[in-house]
Design a protein around this motif. Sequence first.
Motif, PDB file in Angstrom:
ATOM      1  N   ASP A 424       0.820  -1.204   0.000  1.00  0.00           N
ATOM      2  CA  ASP A 424       0.000   0.000   0.000  1.00  0.00           C
ATOM      3  C   ASP A 424       0.858   1.259   0.000  1.00  0.00           C
ATOM      4  N   LEU A 425       0.204   2.366  -0.313  1.00  0.00           N
ATOM      5  CA  LEU A 425       0.863   3.662  -0.188  1.00  0.00           C
ATOM      6  C   LEU A 425       0.947   4.046   1.289  1.00  0.00           C
ATOM      7  N   PRO A 426       2.096   4.562   1.736  1.00  0.00           N
ATOM      8  CA  PRO A 426       2.170   5.105   3.095  1.00  0.00           C
ATOM      9  C   PRO A 426       1.492   6.481   3.140  1.00  0.00           C
ATOM     10  N   THR A 427       1.302   7.003   4.328  1.00  0.00           N
ATOM     11  CA  THR A 427       0.755   8.347   4.470  1.00  0.00           C
ATOM     12  C   THR A 427       1.705   9.347   3.827  1.00  0.00           C
ATOM     13  N   LEU A 428       1.156  10.234   3.030  1.00  0.00           N
ATOM     14  CA  LEU A 428       1.979  11.159   2.258  1.00  0.00           C
ATOM     15  C   LEU A 428       2.129  12.487   2.986  1.00  0.00           C
ATOM     16  N   PRO A 429       3.329  13.069   2.994  1.00  0.00           N
ATOM     17  CA  PRO A 429       3.535  14.379   3.620  1.00  0.00           C
ATOM     18  C   PRO A 429       2.671  15.448   2.957  1.00  0.00           C
ATOM     19  N   ARG A 430       2.206  16.391   3.727  1.00  0.00           N
ATOM     20  CA  ARG A 430       1.329  17.440   3.216  1.00  0.00           C
ATOM     21  C   ARG A 430       2.059  18.371   2.243  1.00  0.00           C
ATOM     22  N   SER A 431       3.382  18.400   2.338  1.00  0.00           N
ATOM     23  CA  SER A 431       4.152  19.375   1.566  1.00  0.00           C
ATOM     24  C   SER A 431       4.363  18.979   0.112  1.00  0.00           C
ATOM     25  N   ILE A 432       4.079  17.744  -0.269  1.00  0.00           N
ATOM     26  CA  ILE A 432       4.407  17.261  -1.615  1.00  0.00           C
ATOM     27  C   ILE A 432       3.618  18.029  -2.675  1.00  0.00           C
ATOM     28  N   ASN A 433       4.315  18.480  -3.726  1.00  0.00           N
ATOM     29  CA  ASN A 433       3.611  19.042  -4.882  1.00  0.00           C
ATOM     30  C   ASN A 433       3.895  18.261  -6.169  1.00  0.00           C
ATOM     31  N   PHE A 434       4.797  17.292  -6.137  1.00  0.00           N
ATOM     32  CA  PHE A 434       4.981  16.354  -7.250  1.00  0.00           C
ATOM     33  C   PHE A 434       5.128  14.963  -6.643  1.00  0.00           C
ATOM     34  N   PHE A 435       4.242  14.040  -7.039  1.00  0.00           N
ATOM     35  CA  PHE A 435       4.315  12.675  -6.521  1.00  0.00           C
ATOM     36  C   PHE A 435       3.987  11.717  -7.650  1.00  0.00           C
ATOM     37  N   SER A 436       4.945  10.820  -7.954  1.00  0.00           N
ATOM     38  CA  SER A 436       4.739   9.825  -8.999  1.00  0.00           C
ATOM     39  C   SER A 436       5.229   8.472  -8.523  1.00  0.00           C
ATOM     40  N   VAL A 437       4.334   7.490  -8.575  1.00  0.00           N
ATOM     41  CA  VAL A 437       4.706   6.092  -8.310  1.00  0.00           C
ATOM     42  C   VAL A 437       4.215   5.219  -9.464  1.00  0.00           C
ATOM     43  N   SER A 438       4.093   5.772 -10.643  1.00  0.00           N
ATOM     44  CA  SER A 438       3.588   5.025 -11.784  1.00  0.00           C
ATOM     45  C   SER A 438       4.508   3.854 -12.120  1.00  0.00           C
ATOM     46  N   ASN A 439       3.930   2.855 -12.779  1.00  0.00           N
ATOM     47  CA  ASN A 439       4.681   1.681 -13.229  1.00  0.00           C
ATOM     48  C   ASN A 439       5.363   0.957 -12.075  1.00  0.00           C
ATOM     49  N   ASN A 440       4.550   0.578 -11.067  1.00  0.00           N
ATOM     50  CA  ASN A 440       4.977  -0.273  -9.973  1.00  0.00           C
ATOM     51  C   ASN A 440       3.931  -1.362  -9.780  1.00  0.00           C
ATOM     52  N   ASN A 441       3.968  -2.042  -8.659  1.00  0.00           N
ATOM     53  CA  ASN A 441       2.991  -3.096  -8.373  1.00  0.00           C
ATOM     54  C   ASN A 441       2.221  -2.795  -7.093  1.00  0.00           C
TER      55      ASN A 441
END
Length: 822
Positions: A424-441
């Motif tokens: 699963d995705l972990p909790t994401l920091p509020r500060s992120i303005n670019f987030f990409s985890v494409s092409n994973n499982n």
Amino acid sequence: MRYSPIFFYQQFLSLLLLSLSFQATLSATHLCSHDQSAALIQFKTHFSISKTVSKDCEYGKKSYPKTNSWKKGIDCCLWDGVSCDNITGQVISLDLSCSWLYGTFPSNNTIFLLSNLQRLDLSFNDFKKSTISSHFGRFSSLTHLDLSSSSFSGQIPYEISYLSKLVSLDLSVENVFNLPNIEYLVLDDNPSLSCQLPKLNWTSPLVVLSASDTPFYGGLPETIGNLKSLQTLGFVNSNFSGAIPTSLGNLSQLSSLNLPFNNFSGNVPYSLTNLTQLWFNTFLALYPSQFKFLSLENNKFNGTIPSSISKLVNLKLLDLSSNRLNGTVRMEIFSKLQQLTSLELSANNLSLISPNSSVNFVLPNLEYVFLSSCNISVFPNFVMGSKVLKQLDLSNNRIYGQIPKFPWKNIQLLDLHSNSFQGDLPTLPRSINFFSVSNNNLTGEISCVCNMKFVGILDLSHNNFSGIIPQCVGNFSQSLWVLNLKMNKFHGIIPSTFAKGCGLRNLNLNSNQLEGPLTPSISNCKDLEVLDLGNNMINDTFPHWIEALPELQVLVLHSNHFQGSVVASKNPQSLSKLQIIDLSNNFFSGPLPTSYMQNLRAMMNLDKGKVAAYINGGYDFSIALVVKGLEVELVKILTIFTSIDLSMNNFQGEIPEMIGELISLRGLNLSHNNLIGDIPPSLGNLSSLEWLDLSSNKLDGQIPRELLDLTFLSFFNVSYNHLVGPIPQGKQFNTYENGSYQGNEGLCGFPLSRGCSSSNKQPPPAEMNSRHKEDGSMFEFRWKIVTIGYGFGFVFGVSLGYVALRMGKPRWLMTLFKLNKY
């Protein structure tokens, strides 16, 4: 006789006034001479005044027309920009920087009569590519000369080397010679020039040498190592090739070395590890302490990173990205670089490894880490020890396992795409303005994205995420400009929370299990350029609210459950920028949407020369389209790419003649419908067309000979219709095979085995007959055209593929995020 104190005070004042009067009288005898005043007035007449030529004036300099104050009858020493010697009255300084001067600078300009000049500044004017006069060498007293940013061109005259007192030279032009006292030499910003840096035995006391954005041919000479006083060396985007001279390691005073965007090759010289004073002055304005750095990105260096780099213990920035470095590098070589704030090794052929399952050191000051395509298999734990990390790029590696919990409270960019992450995705920091985890499982739901506050790019595509798309994605749509959830298992309806002020430019929900009708709240996203909802189970009529999207360029709705007719457009100005339309494999019915087609001005007059730009150029999006009968995924789509695919529906009626107005169209697919009538001859106007599929309809009549003019047409299919008569012969039609025509019992002629009788042969026009008599010249001409057509199609296709494979991390990403660190 006694004198009172007042008497002495009066005498003192009298003497003082007498002295001042004498000095004024003396000075009055040394006013600016008539000859020098006349020379300046004559200089002024050579130029007109244009405010725009000094619009980019250097910060700190005042931009105004100084020569407007130059008038006869007024002492020239009082004119703006003119300074004189207090004793002789000779003009010794002329500062005409940012003076709005426009015109050709004559080689015999009267300015050269000012033989006592010590300072001359003509920067930030426009002298219309005038050559630099050899007469500049007459200023024997000159100590400062600045001709930069004034559109001088050509080579620097040899006579400049006569200026033996010169200590500052800013020319921003090519080819410089020995100047024995020069300390400051700037040759920047001349992209139209090309020269070779002279291989001289430099012994001058140069402190600053910069020649950025001026193209050179050849390499850096070894003699550059003789500049023992050099502190700043900058050759950014200067086209140098060959190896970096090992003599650079002799420049012990060098504190700023900047060599990116060249064509250097070979190994990184070991001698560079001697430069222990390296730091970059430009960063001092942003950072309170010295920012020590080594920047060699975007060159062609090969070999591996030497372990001796660990000796640079004060290094703060290390950027070797986008080279040809290879080999295995143990991460421990960075363990002693405890001051490091930026580590950038992306886009090489390196393999970063650690002998243990985790790296047993931390770099606590790291803010920027770019390790894309470094063949990493384990998440590098040394980045976990930094609490100040702002940007992390580990994309295109082999990292497996779960994504660790993020300890970084201020991280802005996190790019983990194209790895083997699971869970699963972990909790994401509020500060992120670019987030990409494409092409994973990755799996599970994505409700954790709601923790983010100002995300701009969110790319979770090509995973196994499930559940519904949370409504929160619409709540932060004012900051969000890319939402890519393609190729997952999301179900339910599309969120309806896109509010006014929505900043989305790219919305891609392709290949999920989304249902229900579309939400018209998407029409609040006025900047939307790409809307891709293909391969879902959306059940709705045609979304006419897209007319409210003035920037829309790509519309993909294929393979859904859309039904009904596409009724007339209500706004004749709508969809004017639309270039890619794919409504295929739905249940649309009624006539073809002619009224919408009449609005497609982007398909009528595209500039074929604009091949360097991309649709939605700020982000690497991809779409799957049927091109020339094959489904392909296009990445970085050129702005000249246009296509219409309305296939596999139930459209009825005739093909409208007006399609022939879409002269920039490259692909047209109307196959598998219920279209009737003739093939419009106006299709012969589509001079850029590369594929045309009209198969599986009820078309009748003959194939119009006007299609012979489509010299780029490499895919043509009219099979399974009711066409009759002879197949046009010649040009590219000689290359199509039987499959293009099968299922049309009334067709005859090559390539079919069914010949044409005299009754159904179509006689060639008289003009064509006359040309056939000219010794076969028409035959030769035809094949030249076919060759050109296929050549263009091949080059265009290969170019797209090459761009997609070679570009790697897009430059926009480095510009948008990476430059913030400086």
